[in-house]
Design an enzyme around this catalytic site. Structure first.
Site, short mmCIF file in Angstrom:
data_model
loop_
_atom_site.label_atom_id
_atom_site.label_comp_id
_atom_site.label_asym_id
_atom_site.label_seq_id
_atom_site.Cartn_x
_atom_site.Cartn_y
_atom_site.Cartn_z
N ARG A 83 40.45 10.47 -5.19
CA ARG A 83 39.64 11.54 -4.59
C ARG A 83 40.23 11.79 -3.20
NH1 ARG A 83 34.21 13.62 -5.09
NH2 ARG A 83 33.26 14.12 -3.08
N HIS B 10 38.34 20.03 -9.49
CA HIS B 10 37.36 18.95 -9.69
C HIS B 10 37.07 18.85 -11.20
CE1 HIS B 10 34.48 16.01 -8.77
NE2 HIS B 10 33.66 16.67 -7.96
N GLN C 50 33.92 16.97 -12.73
CA GLN C 50 32.69 17.70 -12.52
C GLN C 50 32.53 18.79 -13.58
OE1 GLN C 50 30.12 17.28 -10.00
NE2 GLN C 50 29.18 18.55 -11.58
N ASP D 263 27.40 26.08 -5.23
CA ASP D 263 27.92 24.92 -4.51
C ASP D 263 27.72 25.18 -3.03
OD1 ASP D 263 29.17 22.53 -3.92
OD2 ASP D 263 31.20 23.23 -4.34
N CYS E 200 26.57 20.94 -8.14
CA CYS E 200 27.32 19.68 -8.24
C CYS E 200 26.85 18.63 -7.24
CB CYS E 200 28.80 19.94 -8.09
SG CYS E 200 29.27 20.76 -6.54
N ARG F 253 27.89 13.01 -15.07
CA ARG F 253 29.18 12.59 -14.53
C ARG F 253 29.56 11.22 -15.10
NH1 ARG F 253 30.99 14.29 -9.51
NH2 ARG F 253 32.70 12.83 -9.92
#
Length: 323
Positions: free
Chosen positions: A121, A148, A151, A243, A283, A311
């Site tokens: 990440r 991502h 996600q 988001d 998210c 997730r």
């Protein structure tokens, strides 16, 4: 949700197709392969809920490199490896020799001798591509400035659970054309989900991603719409997604972004244009009162905590498949 009924028409993919593969962006996999992973994730979730053990990764280790702060990514990957019988090892980017100038190529080759896969990440997607180039083990993108993918897989799983299908579902994304949007739209286009994206001028998705997504949509039958009008995007939507307006790494632009995104908040006035049974996705982390009103994210249409939980299961499916 009747998993057996949903799975009846899904294509068969050989599990061996995944072994050793990287997941740097969601379209590393075909639509059929994504469906396989979703099916696997749903089964793994059922197993976990029923208390049954499934430990295909006994004796395996996942190295988890973090250059960015994380709640969901770290916990879900670490717990996921534990539930699959393996171990997750936290590796701070600041504490690795990477932080003192060791080439990514050297780190990749050394870690490949010790562990079975790497989740990273970080900021630069180019760094993740470099890591994958020199590593001989699977590399999983836990988030970069461009993509991502984990996600997006959890997002599709959540929509499937709550709507019972993906083909023909209308998904509205309202907000910044960022890494989350890139992966979400690519996944939707591969899986036949109709997407309408509303972003203010200057914050649109990249032309390269839009062009690629349209190619996938042409094959899957999905429709893609890009606009600066949130009402147009949300009208008739089965799912609404947003988001944060200021992602990690863009904090210096916060004041400018707050002004640019006025009118793009998901509130009751905007949501009334969606289908009566729409679901709301985010998210996380969320800023109540900015990109979403509190009565939306905490209201009856919100599935954000199912989405966060997924997730874990989506990533377990990836880990079991590629390791």
């Amino acid at each position: 949700m009747n998993l057996a009924k949903i799975s009846e028409s899904w294509p068969t993919v050989q599990p061996s197709a995944f072994k050793g593969k990287d997941l740097l962006r969601i379209d590393e996999f075909s639509g059929d392969e994504l469906l396989y992973l979703l099916q696997s994730a749903l089964h793994l979730k059922q197993l976990q809920k029923s208390g049954q053990q499934y430990e295909p990764l006994k004796g395996k280790t996942l190295g988890m490199i973090f250059d960015k702060a994380s709640t969901r990514t770290r916990v879900s990957f670490e717990v996921g490896m534990y539930q699959l019988g393996g171990m997750g090892m936290f590796l701070s980017g600041k504490e690795l020799q990477l932080g003192r100038g060791e080439p990514i190529s050297d780190t990749a080759q050394v870690l490949s001798r010790y562990i079975d896969a790497i989740m990273i990440r970080t900021y630069s997607h180019a760094d993740v591509e470099q890591l994958a180039k020199y590593a001989s083990i699977p590399i999983i993108n836990g988030l970069t400035d461009m993509f991502h993918p984990c996600q997006a897989l959890a997002d599709m799983m959540t929509i499937l659970e709550h709507k019972g299908r993906l083909q023909g579902v209308k998904l509205a994304y309202v907000g910044d054309g960022n890494n989350v949007a890139n992966s979400l739209v690519l996944a939707a286009a591969l899986l036949g989900v109709d997407v309408s994206v509303a972003a203010p001028p200057g914050y649109n998705m990249s032309e390269e991603i839009v062009k690629t997504a349209q190619q996938y949509a042409d094959e899957s039958g999905a429709s893609l719409t890009f606009t600066d009008d949130p009402v147009q995007a949300v009208t008739g939507a089965d799912a609404i997604y947003t988001d944060v307006w200021t992602s990690m790494g863009f904090e210096a632009e916060n004041e400018v972004r707050l002004k640019a995104f006025q009118g793009y908040q998901i509130d009751q006035q905007l949501a009334r244009h969606a289908a009566a049974d729409y679901i709301f996705l985010h998210c996380l982390p969320a800023h109540r009162g900015e990109e979403v009103a509190a009565d939306i994210i905490d209201g009856r249409h919100s599935v954000v905590f199912d989405q966060a939980e997924n997730r874990l299961h989506a990533q377990k499916a990836v880990l079991a498949a590629v390791i």
